[in-house]
Design a protein around this motif. Structure first.
Motif, PDB file in Angstrom:
ATOM      1  N   UNK A 285       0.781  -1.080  -0.022  1.00 21.21           N
ATOM      2  CA  UNK A 285       0.160   0.014  -0.111  1.00 21.21           C
ATOM      3  C   UNK A 285       0.732   1.263  -0.128  1.00 21.21           C
ATOM      4  N   UNK A 286       2.227   1.097   0.394  1.00 21.99           N
ATOM      5  CA  UNK A 286       3.054   2.268   0.170  1.00 21.99           C
ATOM      6  C   UNK A 286       3.785   2.593  -1.075  1.00 21.99           C
ATOM      7  N   UNK A 287       3.492   1.639  -1.957  1.00 21.56           N
ATOM      8  CA  UNK A 287       3.836   1.782  -3.198  1.00 21.56           C
ATOM      9  C   UNK A 287       2.759   2.560  -4.143  1.00 21.56           C
ATOM     10  N   UNK A 288       2.915   3.610  -4.439  1.00 19.83           N
ATOM     11  CA  UNK A 288       1.791   4.552  -5.017  1.00 19.83           C
ATOM     12  C   UNK A 288       1.311   3.795  -6.222  1.00 19.83           C
ATOM     13  N   UNK A 289       1.890   3.348  -7.191  1.00 22.48           N
ATOM     14  CA  UNK A 289       1.414   2.643  -8.398  1.00 22.48           C
ATOM     15  C   UNK A 289       1.525   0.896  -8.373  1.00 22.48           C
ATOM     16  N   UNK A 290       1.108   0.492  -7.299  1.00 23.70           N
ATOM     17  CA  UNK A 290       1.475  -1.055  -7.166  1.00 23.70           C
ATOM     18  C   UNK A 290       0.532  -1.921  -7.883  1.00 23.70           C
ATOM     19  N   UNK A 291       0.783  -1.970  -9.301  1.00 23.80           N
ATOM     20  CA  UNK A 291      -0.084  -2.823 -10.224  1.00 23.80           C
ATOM     21  C   UNK A 291       0.323  -4.151 -10.578  1.00 23.80           C
ATOM     22  N   UNK A 292       1.441  -4.520  -9.772  1.00 26.28           N
ATOM     23  CA  UNK A 292       1.921  -6.169 -10.011  1.00 26.28           C
ATOM     24  C   UNK A 292       1.014  -7.143  -9.624  1.00 26.28           C
ATOM     25  N   UNK A 293       0.415  -6.442  -8.329  1.00 22.46           N
ATOM     26  CA  UNK A 293      -0.595  -7.331  -7.696  1.00 22.46           C
ATOM     27  C   UNK A 293      -0.389  -8.738  -7.561  1.00 22.46           C
ATOM     28  N   UNK A 294       0.917  -9.119  -7.220  1.00 21.51           N
ATOM     29  CA  UNK A 294       1.111 -10.474  -6.992  1.00 21.51           C
ATOM     30  C   UNK A 294       1.498 -10.900  -5.746  1.00 21.51           C
ATOM     31  N   UNK A 295       1.099  -9.974  -4.667  1.00 21.63           N
ATOM     32  CA  UNK A 295       1.678 -10.304  -3.342  1.00 21.63           C
ATOM     33  C   UNK A 295       0.397 -11.040  -2.515  1.00 21.63           C
ATOM     34  N   UNK A 296       0.854 -11.382  -1.256  1.00 23.35           N
ATOM     35  CA  UNK A 296       0.160 -11.953  -0.291  1.00 23.35           C
ATOM     36  C   UNK A 296      -1.076 -11.230   0.271  1.00 23.35           C
ATOM     37  N   UNK A 297      -1.980 -11.701   0.691  1.00 19.14           N
ATOM     38  CA  UNK A 297      -3.130 -10.711   1.357  1.00 19.14           C
ATOM     39  C   UNK A 297      -3.495 -11.761   2.773  1.00 19.14           C
ATOM     40  N   UNK A 298      -3.138 -10.696   3.597  1.00 17.11           N
ATOM     41  CA  UNK A 298      -2.937 -11.168   5.009  1.00 17.11           C
ATOM     42  C   UNK A 298      -4.038 -10.711   5.913  1.00 17.11           C
ATOM     43  N   UNK A 299      -4.678 -11.453   6.858  1.00 13.81           N
ATOM     44  CA  UNK A 299      -5.608 -10.943   7.881  1.00 13.81           C
ATOM     45  C   UNK A 299      -4.611 -10.144   8.918  1.00 13.81           C
ATOM     46  N   UNK A 300      -5.228  -9.075   9.378  1.00 16.53           N
ATOM     47  CA  UNK A 300      -4.462  -8.129  10.309  1.00 16.53           C
ATOM     48  C   UNK A 300      -3.807  -6.989   9.513  1.00 16.53           C
ATOM     49  N   UNK A 301      -3.841  -7.200   8.148  1.00 13.54           N
ATOM     50  CA  UNK A 301      -3.015  -5.868   7.582  1.00 13.54           C
ATOM     51  C   UNK A 301      -4.246  -5.287   6.656  1.00 13.54           C
ATOM     52  N   UNK A 302      -3.890  -4.354   6.141  1.00 17.00           N
ATOM     53  CA  UNK A 302      -4.635  -3.310   5.299  1.00 17.00           C
ATOM     54  C   UNK A 302      -4.826  -3.654   3.594  1.00 17.00           C
ATOM     55  N   UNK A 303      -5.688  -3.697   3.138  1.00 14.19           N
ATOM     56  CA  UNK A 303      -5.777  -3.609   1.659  1.00 14.19           C
ATOM     57  C   UNK A 303      -6.194  -2.506   1.100  1.00 14.19           C
ATOM     58  N   UNK A 304      -5.243  -1.616   0.351  1.00 16.76           N
ATOM     59  CA  UNK A 304      -5.386  -0.361  -0.384  1.00 16.76           C
ATOM     60  C   UNK A 304      -6.114  -0.837  -1.872  1.00 16.76           C
ATOM     61  N   UNK A 305      -7.241  -0.400  -2.166  1.00 18.17           N
ATOM     62  CA  UNK A 305      -7.596  -0.861  -3.413  1.00 18.17           C
ATOM     63  C   UNK A 305      -8.065   0.676  -4.245  1.00 18.17           C
ATOM     64  N   UNK A 306      -7.288   0.643  -5.300  1.00 20.63           N
ATOM     65  CA  UNK A 306      -7.467   2.002  -6.155  1.00 20.63           C
ATOM     66  C   UNK A 306      -7.968   1.418  -7.507  1.00 20.63           C
TER      67      UNK A 306
END
Ligand code: GLY
Ligand code: MN
Ligand code: MN
Length: 489
Positions: A285-306
């Motif tokens: 979420x701290x990478x402004x144009x994160x479009x690789x979208x290949x990372x893990x989604x973990x409980x307890x963390x945030x998801x920034x969806x733009x």
């Protein structure tokens, strides 16, 4: 589709097209070539209704005509780009062309021809398009761009009914432009063939004036455009709801599940996504144009969806929500989220007719600077932080931009009409403050590192203030949690 035939040598010539021998099938026999010429029904469409925005596109062309009297104006849609061999990237017509015609087909060119008259008839608008494929010379089935391969096109007379302009064969346009005399300007960057034909007649400076004018025309949206933007936003709201419902599947796979889920909504309800979806979980979420979208989604963390759906008329939404993957913000996540929310509230409140464009950015930045000082991350006083721009280590980007056919709309409007300009009713802009603590930022306590929050809404300037087109999505931390709980059931 490995039976795709090679392009014919001479699609426009009088000679019948002969398929080359390197396809899957042997060369075309004379008998087959003759056979394929006939036996096709007449499918010409009559009494077509003009496109919904025909009156608006005509008005925009009239404005352009008034600005450049006596000059020929050339506005191309652009061409397909090859991905590999006979496979092309999906096509998206140039914004200038779409704005002035409502058409979206590749290779199209709008030409405003000066008539020598004054006022309303100073130009005649003509649309140059690929006509229906020729069946006599085999183009329609042997050429990889023939209608048998890529689908039926409108005939020129059908296009005239739809777009309200005389239409001609675009394959003759480059030669005609080469021979034409008189002043001319073209929009660059979309069609190399048309540009080559104009090359001795235009200057970069004069062409840029044309592009800038069209960009500035788009600063204030008409009612049709506002309606389309609302449709884009409404589809995007549904796309965000879709994502919340599948967060468990994203946890089991990756951010790609989120990207794919939103894309499905965009393709089913609209034309496409308006820009690469940013599906940024955890520290991404701290990478402004994160479009690789290949990372893990973990409980307890945030998801920034733009993400934003682009409508069939090519208007896009641009919305961000930062969601707790498990449905509940931690104490620190909530503190940061609420600060960004407060900054966004201050920004939205500054959006009104007569306000300076810069006001909403300044209002949001002030709130964020105050919180950063309060939390001991930036050294006060706040005025010093703002004067030196020290908050920008964590706020990173401007607080918004114009929105329309392009996600960053009106991008070549002059400074005095855009960033140094004044807001007017009909403008649509995003308000999107954020705070981003990079995972390797040693100037903040460990627990902040890897947290990024942005909240982005699409705001219409009205006669007496503004309207949040994306109010269909919750914004406060409490409302987000309640909305997620309801969607997850
Ligand atoms: N989605 C790009 C932006 O927010 O400007
Ligand atoms: Mn934006
Ligand atoms: Mn965005």
């Amino acid at each position: 589709m490995n039976e795709h035939q090679p392009a014919p040598e001479n699609p426009e010539g009088d000679e019948p097209i002969k398929q080359r021998k390197n396809g899957l099938y042997p060369a075309v026999s004379d008998e087959l070539a003759e056979n394929m010429k006939s036996g096709w029904a007449d499918t010409e469409l009559h009494d077509l209704r003009p496109i919904a925005q025909a009156a608006e596109t005509a008005r925009r062309r009239a404005e352009l005509s008034a600005r450049f009297p006596g000059e020929r104006l050339v506005i191309p849609a652009g061409n397909l780009k090859t991905r590999s061999n006979d496979t092309e990237y999906s096509f998206r017509a140039s914004t200038e062309y779409v704005y002035l015609t409502g058409d979206q087909t590749q290779d199209g060119v709008l030409v405003l021809e000066p008539t020598g008259a004054e006022g309303k008839s100073a130009h005649e608008a003509k649309l140059y398009l690929l006509p229906r494929s020729n069946r006599e010379n085999g183009e329609f089935w042997l050429d990889g761009m023939g209608e048998l391969w890529v689908g039926r096109r409108h005939s020129l007379s059908e296009a005239e009914q739809l777009f309200g302009m005389p239409c001609e064969d675009v394959r003759e346009l480059a030669d005609a432009l080469r021979e034409a005399t008189g002043p001319v300007r073209g929009v660059r960057g979309h069609d190399a063939g048309i540009e080559a034909a104009l090359t001795d007649k235009v200057t970069a400076e004069r062409d840029e004036e044309l592009r800038v004018f069209i960009s500035e025309q788009r600063l204030v949206k008409d009612a049709f455009e506002v309606g389309e933007l609302q449709k884009a936003v409404d589809s995007t709201v549904r796309g965000f709801e879709d994502v919340v419902k599948v967060l468990d599947k994203a946890e089991a796979t990756s951010e790609r599940y989120i990207e794919g889920t939103f894309f499905l909504r965009a393709r089913v309800e609209g034309n496409d996504i308006g820009y690469g979806s940013i599906c940024a979980a955890g520290p991404h979420a701290t990478t402004l144009h994160w479009v690789r979208n290949d990372g893990a989604v973990r409980s307890g963390e945030l998801l920034l969806l733009d993400a934003g759906v682009e409508t069939h008329t090519l208007y896009t939404a641009d919305i961000t929500r930062t969601l707790p993957v498990n449905g509940t913000y931690t104490e620190l996540q909530r503190k940061i989220y609420d600060a960004v929310y407060e900054a966004q509230e201050a920004g939205i409140a500054a959006v009104k007719p007569g306000a300076k464009y810069r006001d909403f950015h300044d209002a949001a930045q002030r709130v964020l600077a105050e919180r950063l000082v309060e939390w001991g991350l930036a050294e006060g006083p706040v005025e010093r932080v703002l004067e030196l721009g020290l908050q920008r280590r964590w706020t990173l980007h401007g607080t918004g931009h114009m929105l329309g056919l392009d996600v960053h709309d009106c991008a070549v409007a002059r400074t005095e009409t855009y960033v140094d300009g004044v807001l007017e009713p009909g403008m649509v802009l995003t308000v999107e403050p954020g705070l981003y603590f990079q995972a390797d930022d040693t100037t903040v306590p460990q627990e902040y590192r890897g947290i990024g929050v942005r909240i982005e809404d699409d705001i219409l300037v009205t006669e007496d203030g503004n309207r949040n087109l994306s109010a269909g999505l919750p914004r406060t931390s409490a409302d987000i949690e309640a909305w997620m709980a309801a969607l997850k059931g």
